[in-house]
Motif scaffolding. Structure first.
Motif, PDB file in Angstrom:
ATOM      1  N   UNK A  79       0.823  -1.208   0.000  1.00 44.19           N
ATOM      2  CA  UNK A  79       0.000   0.000   0.000  1.00 44.19           C
ATOM      3  C   UNK A  79       0.859   1.260   0.000  1.00 44.19           C
ATOM      4  N   UNK A  80       1.952   1.239   0.715  1.00 45.88           N
ATOM      5  CA  UNK A  80       2.820   2.423   0.747  1.00 45.88           C
ATOM      6  C   UNK A  80       3.499   2.633  -0.598  1.00 45.88           C
ATOM      7  N   UNK A  81       3.867   1.556  -1.281  1.00 44.79           N
ATOM      8  CA  UNK A  81       4.432   1.704  -2.627  1.00 44.79           C
ATOM      9  C   UNK A  81       3.360   2.229  -3.585  1.00 44.79           C
ATOM     10  N   UNK A  82       2.161   1.633  -3.508  1.00 49.84           N
ATOM     11  CA  UNK A  82       1.088   2.052  -4.413  1.00 49.84           C
ATOM     12  C   UNK A  82       0.677   3.485  -4.142  1.00 49.84           C
ATOM     13  N   UNK A  83       0.675   3.891  -2.857  1.00 53.75           N
ATOM     14  CA  UNK A  83       0.260   5.235  -2.509  1.00 53.75           C
ATOM     15  C   UNK A  83       1.280   6.298  -2.841  1.00 53.75           C
ATOM     16  N   UNK A  84       2.519   5.882  -3.124  1.00 54.57           N
ATOM     17  CA  UNK A  84       3.561   6.866  -3.427  1.00 54.57           C
ATOM     18  C   UNK A  84       3.459   7.382  -4.850  1.00 54.57           C
ATOM     19  N   UNK A  85       2.609   6.755  -5.646  1.00 51.90           N
ATOM     20  CA  UNK A  85       2.473   7.175  -7.033  1.00 51.90           C
ATOM     21  C   UNK A  85       3.534   6.594  -7.941  1.00 51.90           C
ATOM     22  N   UNK A  86       4.439   5.804  -7.372  1.00 53.12           N
ATOM     23  CA  UNK A  86       5.498   5.223  -8.184  1.00 53.12           C
ATOM     24  C   UNK A  86       5.143   3.830  -8.644  1.00 53.12           C
ATOM     25  N   UNK A  87       4.917   3.655  -9.922  1.00 51.59           N
ATOM     26  CA  UNK A  87       4.566   2.336 -10.459  1.00 51.59           C
ATOM     27  C   UNK A  87       5.724   1.759 -11.275  1.00 51.59           C
ATOM     28  N   UNK A  88       6.955   2.295 -11.001  1.00 51.95           N
ATOM     29  CA  UNK A  88       8.085   1.855 -11.802  1.00 51.95           C
ATOM     30  C   UNK A  88       8.412   0.390 -11.561  1.00 51.95           C
ATOM     31  N   UNK A  89       8.263  -0.090 -10.328  1.00 51.26           N
ATOM     32  CA  UNK A  89       8.593  -1.463 -10.004  1.00 51.26           C
ATOM     33  C   UNK A  89       7.452  -2.381 -10.415  1.00 51.26           C
ATOM     34  N   UNK A  90       7.777  -3.439 -11.135  1.00 49.31           N
ATOM     35  CA  UNK A  90       6.738  -4.363 -11.570  1.00 49.31           C
ATOM     36  C   UNK A  90       6.188  -5.116 -10.369  1.00 49.31           C
ATOM     37  N   UNK A 117       5.693  -8.241 -10.241  1.00 50.06           N
ATOM     38  CA  UNK A 117       6.489  -9.458 -10.077  1.00 50.06           C
ATOM     39  C   UNK A 117       7.718  -9.187  -9.218  1.00 50.06           C
ATOM     40  N   UNK A 118       8.399  -8.074  -9.482  1.00 50.67           N
ATOM     41  CA  UNK A 118       9.579  -7.726  -8.679  1.00 50.67           C
ATOM     42  C   UNK A 118       9.175  -7.393  -7.245  1.00 50.67           C
ATOM     43  N   UNK A 119       8.053  -6.689  -7.085  1.00 57.22           N
ATOM     44  CA  UNK A 119       7.581  -6.330  -5.752  1.00 57.22           C
ATOM     45  C   UNK A 119       7.218  -7.586  -4.958  1.00 57.22           C
ATOM     46  N   UNK A 120       6.564  -8.537  -5.629  1.00 58.31           N
ATOM     47  CA  UNK A 120       6.203  -9.789  -4.970  1.00 58.31           C
ATOM     48  C   UNK A 120       7.447 -10.516  -4.465  1.00 58.31           C
ATOM     49  N   UNK A 121       8.477 -10.573  -5.297  1.00 56.09           N
ATOM     50  CA  UNK A 121       9.707 -11.252  -4.903  1.00 56.09           C
ATOM     51  C   UNK A 121      10.370 -10.533  -3.733  1.00 56.09           C
ATOM     52  N   UNK A 122      10.410  -9.211  -3.786  1.00 53.91           N
ATOM     53  CA  UNK A 122      11.061  -8.430  -2.733  1.00 53.91           C
ATOM     54  C   UNK A 122      10.355  -8.585  -1.386  1.00 53.91           C
TER      55      UNK A 122
END
Length: 268
Positions: free
Chosen positions: A211-222, A224-229
């Motif tokens: 949610x914090x990544x999504x709320x930051x407005x940054x969609x650069x990370x896929x 799939x990469x976010x899931x792995x991280x």
């Protein structure tokens, strides 16, 4: 008369002495329209500065009046709220073990209305906190007063296991290994101190990160990469888990836009 921004959300760090038990302080100001409040791994201590606030457990459920101050336990799913008049709230996100120490056992966040602070702590104590924060003449002053008040609560002090520093553990077993205890001991100790299982807490921490990544407005990370991280099995696992907890897809969360809290999903 100046026009108020549609949504204004700001945060502040708690005093260092209680940072182990209080994740952050926040203030939200908006026009009060209906929104979904999404689950988080924290207990919220919330005080109303302005607005009349209504809560419901489901979109079509009956509304309940919040009051002047309340405690939001860790939720099992999205809950819905609106305000009559300008909404201005200040809150503290408490680690669950700190909330247990400060407030005692709380009802499960399973759709039961959040208890009013007066019910948990008593009318005089709750009323004094509300009056203190409403009298502040600026955001900075209000944060300072709230932080000082929290630091004065002896239950938030003391030395406890810093579970919060281990929130990046992907599994309960990894958390137990990091703490140097047997998994059964961890489950028993954690549940007693925090009021929920370490597995559920870790699941909510992963959601919090999404949610914090999504709320930051940054969609650069896929995804799939976010899931792995973040320790999900794969992108599909992330999507299923986010959907089950929030009722929304990661893509919809990324499109929210605006200066929104990470755990707020606008509905109108």
């Amino acid at each position: 008369m100046p026009t108020l921004p549609q949504t204004r959300f700001i945060t502040a760090a708690p005093p260092a002495a209680i940072a182990q038990g209080v994740f952050e302080l926040w203030q939200l100001e908006d026009d009060g329209r209906l929104h979904a409040g999404l689950p988080k791994p924290y207990v919220e201590l919330v005080v109303s500065i302005a607005g009349v606030h209504w809560w419901r457990s489901a979109m079509e459920g009956a509304e309940q009046l919040y009051g002047d101050a309340w405690v939001t336990p860790i939720q099992s799913g999205p809950r819905y709220a609106r305000s009559v008049g300008r909404r201005h709230l200040i809150g503290a996100r408490l680690e669950p073990w700190a909330a247990q120490a400060l407030l005692g056992p709380l009802p499960p966040g399973d759709g039961t209305p959040p208890p009013r602070l007066a019910e948990v702590w008593g009318t005089d104590e709750a009323g004094a906190l509300v009056a203190l924060l409403r009298a502040a003449d600026s955001d900075v002053a209000r944060f300072a007063l709230f932080g000082r008040w929290l630091a004065e609560q002896s239950a938030l002090g003391g030395d406890r296991p810093d579970f919060g520093a281990l929130a990046d553990a992907a599994r309960a077993g990894a958390l137990a290994e990091a703490l140097g205890v047997h998994p059964r001991t961890l489950r028993r100790t954690f549940a007693r101190a925090a009021g929920l299982s370490p597995k559920r807490w870790l699941r909510l921490h992963r959601l919090d990160a999404v949610l914090r990544r999504a709320g930051s407005g940054g969609a650069e990370q896929s995804l799939a990469d976010l899931a792995q991280e973040l320790g999900y099995a794969d992108q599909a696992h992330l999507t299923r888990d986010v959907g089950a907890l929030t009722g929304a897809t990661p893509a919809a969360l990324q499109k929210r836009g605006g200066n929104l809290p990470p755990h707020l999903f606008p509905l109108s």
